[in-house]
Design a protein around this motif. Structure first.
Motif, PDB file in Angstrom:
ATOM      1  N   THR A 143       0.786  -1.197  -0.095  1.00 16.51           N
ATOM      2  CA  THR A 143      -0.042   0.062   0.022  1.00 16.51           C
ATOM      3  C   THR A 143       0.892   1.085  -0.098  1.00 16.51           C
TER       4      THR A 143
ATOM      5  N   LEU B 243      -9.954  -5.904   2.960  1.00 13.25           N
ATOM      6  CA  LEU B 243      -9.997  -5.398   1.494  1.00 13.25           C
ATOM      7  C   LEU B 243      -8.604  -5.376   1.052  1.00 13.25           C
TER       8      LEU B 243
ATOM      9  N   SER C 217      -8.851   9.251   5.510  1.00 11.95           N
ATOM     10  CA  SER C 217      -8.659   7.752   5.555  1.00 11.95           C
ATOM     11  C   SER C 217      -8.093   7.194   4.192  1.00 11.95           C
TER      12      SER C 217
ATOM     13  N   THR D 199      -9.784   2.799  10.765  1.00 10.21           N
ATOM     14  CA  THR D 199     -10.919   3.800  11.445  1.00 10.21           C
ATOM     15  C   THR D 199     -10.994   4.406  12.774  1.00 10.21           C
TER      16      THR D 199
ATOM     17  N   TYR E 199     -12.486  -3.969   6.761  1.00 11.69           N
ATOM     18  CA  TYR E 199     -11.364  -3.193   6.338  1.00 11.69           C
ATOM     19  C   TYR E 199     -10.885  -2.498   7.481  1.00 11.69           C
TER      20      TYR E 199
ATOM     21  N   ALA F 287      -9.890   5.606  -3.138  1.00  9.33           N
ATOM     22  CA  ALA F 287     -11.367   5.531  -3.734  1.00  9.33           C
ATOM     23  C   ALA F 287     -11.265   6.748  -5.112  1.00  9.33           C
TER      24      ALA F 287
ATOM     25  N   TRP G 183      -8.966   4.849   2.680  1.00  3.25           N
ATOM     26  CA  TRP G 183     -10.092   4.317   1.711  1.00  3.25           C
ATOM     27  C   TRP G 183     -10.424   5.557   0.921  1.00  3.25           C
ATOM     28  N   GLU G 184     -10.542   6.682   1.486  1.00  5.46           N
ATOM     29  CA  GLU G 184     -11.306   7.720   0.754  1.00  5.46           C
ATOM     30  C   GLU G 184      -9.963   8.284  -0.168  1.00  5.46           C
TER      31      GLU G 184
ATOM     32  N   SER H 133     -16.854   5.066   0.645  1.00  6.84           N
ATOM     33  CA  SER H 133     -15.497   4.950  -0.083  1.00  6.84           C
ATOM     34  C   SER H 133     -15.181   3.604  -0.178  1.00  6.84           C
ATOM     35  N   VAL H 134     -15.273   2.920   1.110  1.00  6.33           N
ATOM     36  CA  VAL H 134     -14.989   1.449   0.760  1.00  6.33           C
ATOM     37  C   VAL H 134     -15.938   0.775  -0.070  1.00  6.33           C
TER      38      VAL H 134
ATOM     39  N   LEU I 149     -14.851   1.158  -3.774  1.00  7.97           N
ATOM     40  CA  LEU I 149     -13.808   0.533  -4.068  1.00  7.97           C
ATOM     41  C   LEU I 149     -14.005  -0.949  -4.167  1.00  7.97           C
ATOM     42  N   CYS I 150     -15.005  -1.438  -3.506  1.00  9.06           N
ATOM     43  CA  CYS I 150     -15.704  -2.639  -3.675  1.00  9.06           C
ATOM     44  C   CYS I 150     -16.122  -2.926  -4.901  1.00  9.06           C
TER      45      CYS I 150
END
Lengths: 69, 766
Positions: B443, B630, B516, B499, B612, B522, B518-519, B555-556, B559-560
């Motif tokens: 990541t 995730l 985050s 989170t 996540y 995304a 995730w944001e 956002s999660v 992404l999914c």
């Protein structure tokens, strides 16, 4: 004060001193409390044995009691 | 917490509010208990409920207009319960079961003029209170001018029985007395208080100064004269006569005691209730009608009573493993917390309870009044720490792990290789680094490739374990260190993968930019090139840490969607999500409950879990549910393993992974070597799988075992069992003494057992 005894014959020997363990009076402490108990220990160097059943049994019970006092 | 705060919190919880039927009933009959008894076919217990609350149940039980029925919650599902008919059934089927006690005589002569239901009730209540009551009626018996349409429902001797009840309590009954002006004047003069029953007396023509009855006290003047009840007519209601009689009796009692007639009378009569009752799970069930057309038989009564849904709230308890475990609802829990904090000497029996809450706030979201459970329990813990009453064993292990993560072995803060400034700072958090170090590395590489301006890396801890543990000093120290790092890096935008870290940073360091992972992901144009679409449908398990962050959760999901996941929600999705047992350090303070919480979360969907949050992933996997993070699909591991098959790594592996991650990243990205590893870490351990799970449950890390053996072997201080050659050694690194039974072999040390205790042995004292 009476001394609680947790001694019993054991196969464990002190490796450093090459000695059998003998019942011995020791003071164990937790959270400002002192308990006089008899445990198996090396008569030469004083290495004290706390067997598993005591550690996860009575000892744990007392620890938890004291923690909630 | 002071008394006032306690009351305010208690008032937040509506579980003890009266049910809708009882609130509507001016006599406050416990209809819920009445129905529960009838449902069991226990007619006597049902009668006991009426005897306790209702004057003259044989009469009122048959005639009451049942204002409760209109309030019955069941009407929102199908139709209201036939409470009135069931009361009639009950009083017809039983004799009196409970005789409410009579208090010792205490003086105070009271005249009751008029023998209608108002006068009868006032006389009964006052007689029970020990007052000397004289009831006067022009009639030959009680009942006033009650019309035939009512009387026809009663047994012939109903009023004779009522007279006998009144006499039994010592009331003096005077029949065929003319209630003219002279008589009333005499009563007003001769008695200390006077009750006038409007059913037999013209309230407009009283022979002394009087106003219309005050609606609260029913006083008609301020010298002890009270009036209620009504003449026959369209407005005449039996329940009104009785309720007024009870109200007048209470006023008389207060008048005789010379206390306020008006104080705290808001909850008398029909009232509104704040109770919340969900009807979501209530199945429609047709009302039972009496086959005879008039009255129920016992089978019908039982069937109709069983339609009662036993209104209560307990919405939070229905979902929360913690509240279920301790058999509390917030109102009772807050009282236990308060009492626990107030103990000066003695056993603090609620310590474990206070430390068992996951602080996840699911209950607060569910609660119709937002009961602040997390703040209550966390503040209580802080107080316990301050007053040195926090049990050390509750959070010691988690806080030692936190210190380890913050220490040299694991923590790392660097600008992107080759750069000396950071626009962003990637903060994977302690548990992701422990659970999925390979994904952290991948990541980070992806973020460096995609984002401009430099992405620094921060391997550390946000301090939330200390905050959860109520250790405010340690928390503030950790937070200050995080803040100092952010300052030193030029206030980059913190990219949190966890989170809970993000929520904490936003709350406690609001001046610093944070977002985050995730944001960020995304918003990027492309997914990582190596990403892999899960081959089977998955249920998305939101973490409790994302409860207040709808944008993050969206956002999660985005992404999914882009990843092509066949995504399902759990039965507690989004802001309703359960905690996996890690939150609030629940699983450390109360291991069995932590496991239960993980099992509950795992059971919220039939599909394998997609998480996540690293701890959700690991704990749900630990509960036996196939579970992936995730990031494991966005950045699949090089080995190509199915992430759903990865076991819960457990404390030891997470512990090792964190330090190994730092070592690897320093080497691969910055070409630096980490400091020397401690000597004990070189010891090779051979641990059987079933012992590994025992060590996990005993919170004994492999590193602890290494330390024990290392110290034993170095000093030669251990016990030896000549029979099998096993060695037994102990070592106390900080507060806990660890014992290890092991065997030295050429390949390493075979670990046979390990246990620990917190009691201090004499040789371990300083």
């Amino acid at each position: 004060m009476s001394t609680l005894s947790f001694t019993h014959p054991t196969s464990w020997r002190c490796a450093a001193c090459n000695q059998d363990l003998q019942p011995q009076k020791v003071a164990v402490t937790y959270l400002h409390s002192v308990f006089h108990v008899e445990l198996m220990a090396c008569s030469q160097c004083g290495f004290v044995l706390v067997p598993e059943d005591l550690a996860i049994g009575k000892m744990l019970e007392v620890e938890q009691l004291l923690e909630d006092k | 917490m002071d008394q006032q705060a306690l009351r305010a919190l208690e008032a937040c919880c509506v579980q003890e509010e009266p049910p809708f039927c009882s609130a509507a009933c001016p006599l406050r009959v416990d209809v819920r208990a009445f129905m529960a008894a009838l449902t069991k076919g226990d007619t006597r217990s049902a009668r006991r409920v009426l005897d306790r609350h209702m004057p003259f149940p044989a009469i009122v039980g048959r005639l009451c207009e049942a204002p409760c029925q209109a309030a019955c919650k069941r009407i929102e599902v199908d139709s209201t319960l036939a409470i009135g008919l069931l009361e009639r059934y009950c009083v017809a089927a039983t004799e009196q079961v409970l005789k409410p006690p009579k208090m010792p005589a205490k003086g105070g002569r009271v005249a009751v003029a008029g023998g209608g239901l108002f006068g009868m009730t006032a006389a009964l209540d006052l007689a029970r209170k020990g007052r000397e009551v004289h009831l006067f009626t022009p009639a030959k018996e009680l009942g006033g001018t009650l019309e035939e349409k009512f009387r026809s429902h009663l047994p012939d001797d109903a009023f004779i029985q009522a007279a006998s009840t009144l006499s039994g309590y010592g009331a003096h009954l005077h029949f065929q007395v003319r209630l003219d002006a002279d008589a009333l004047k005499a009563f007003a003069q001769d008695y200390e208080a006077l009750c006038l029953d409007g059913n037999e007396i013209d309230m407009a023509g009283l022979p002394f100064a009087a106003s219309t009855p005050d609606p609260v006290t029913l006083a008609v003047n301020d010298v002890g004269c009270f009036g209620g009840g009504a003449p026959n007519g369209p407005d005449f209601q039996v329940i009104r006569q009785v309720a007024d009689g009870r109200r007048a009796a209470l006023s008389v009692e207060r008048f005789l005691q010379k206390v306020s007639l008006t104080a705290e009378r808001e909850r008398e009569g029909s009232i509104s209730t704040r109770l919340f009752t969900s009807i979501e799970q209530v199945q429609p069930q047709a009302a039972i009608l009496p086959a005879s057309g008039a009255e129920y038989n016992s089978t019908e009564a039982r069937a109709e009573a069983s339609r009662c849904i036993q209104c209560e709230c307990l919405e939070c308890v229905k979902q929360c493993a913690f509240l279920q475990e301790f058999k509390e609802y917030p109102k009772t829990l807050v009282r236990r917390v308060y009492n626990n904090l107030s103990i000066v000497q003695g056993t603090r029996s609620a310590n474990t309870m206070i430390n068992s809450c996951s602080l996840c706030s699911q209950c607060t979201i569910i609660c119709p009044h937002d009961f602040p459970m997390a703040a209550l329990c966390r503040d209580a813990r802080e107080r316990m720490v301050q007053t040195e009453h926090m049990p050390p064993s509750a959070h010691d292990f988690a806080l030692e792990e936190m210190r380890f993560t913050l220490g040299d072995a694991c923590s790392l803060a660097r600008h992107q290789p080759g750069m000396d400034a950071s626009r962003y700072l990637f903060f994977p958090g302690c548990q992701l680094a422990g659970s999925a170090p390979e994904q952290v590395s991948a990541t980070y590489q992806f973020l460096m490739d995609q984002l401009q301006g430099g992405v620094g890396l921060l391997l550390s801890c946000c301090g939330i374990p200390a905050q959860w543990a109520g250790d405010e000093a340690l928390f503030q120290e950790t937070l200050a260190s995080l803040q100092a790092t952010l300052d030193a890096f030029g206030k980059p935008e913190l990219i949190c993968a966890c989170t809970s870290c993000l929520a904490l940073v936003r709350k406690h360091l609001p001046a610093y930019a944070s977002t985050s992972l995730w944001e960020i992901l995304a918003a990027l144009e492309h997914l990582p090139p190596e990403c892999r679409t899960p081959t089977q449908p998955l249920a998305l398990h939101d973490p409790c840490g994302a409860r207040d962050n709808a944008g993050l959760r969206a956002s999660v999901r985005q992404l999914c969607g882009r990843l092509g996941v066949q995504l399902h929600d759990t039965t507690m999705p989004e802001e309703l999500a359960d905690c996996c047992g890690y939150g609030g350090l629940m699983q450390f303070a109360n291991q069995p409950l932590g496991r239960k919480a993980a099992t509950v979360k795992a059971g919220r969907s039939e599909y394998p879990a997609l998480a996540y949050c690293a701890m959700c992933r690991d704990n749900v996997a630990g509960a036996g549910k196939a579970s992936a993070h995730l990031l494991e699909y966005l950045f699949p591991g090089k080995a190509g393993d199915d992430p759903l098959e990865r076991a819960n790594p457990g404390f030891s592996l997470r512990h090792e992974n964190r330090s190994r991650l730092k070592e690897q990243l320093m080497h691969s990205l910055w070409q630096e070597t980490a400091g020397d590893a401690p000597a004990h870490s070189a010891l090779r351990l051979i641990i059987a799988p079933d012992l590994t799970s025992l060590l996990e449950s005993r919170h004994i890390l492999h590193e602890d075992v290494q330390k024990v053996i290392f110290h034993a072997e170095q000093g030669g201080n251990y016990l030896l069992n000549p029979e099998n050659g096993h060695r037994l050694a102990k070592y106390k690194p900080v507060r806990v003494t660890y014992w290890v039974e092991y065997e030295a072999t050429d390949n390493g040390f075979i670990v046979h057992n390990s246990y620990s205790h917190r009691m201090v042995l004499p040789e371990a004292l300083p």
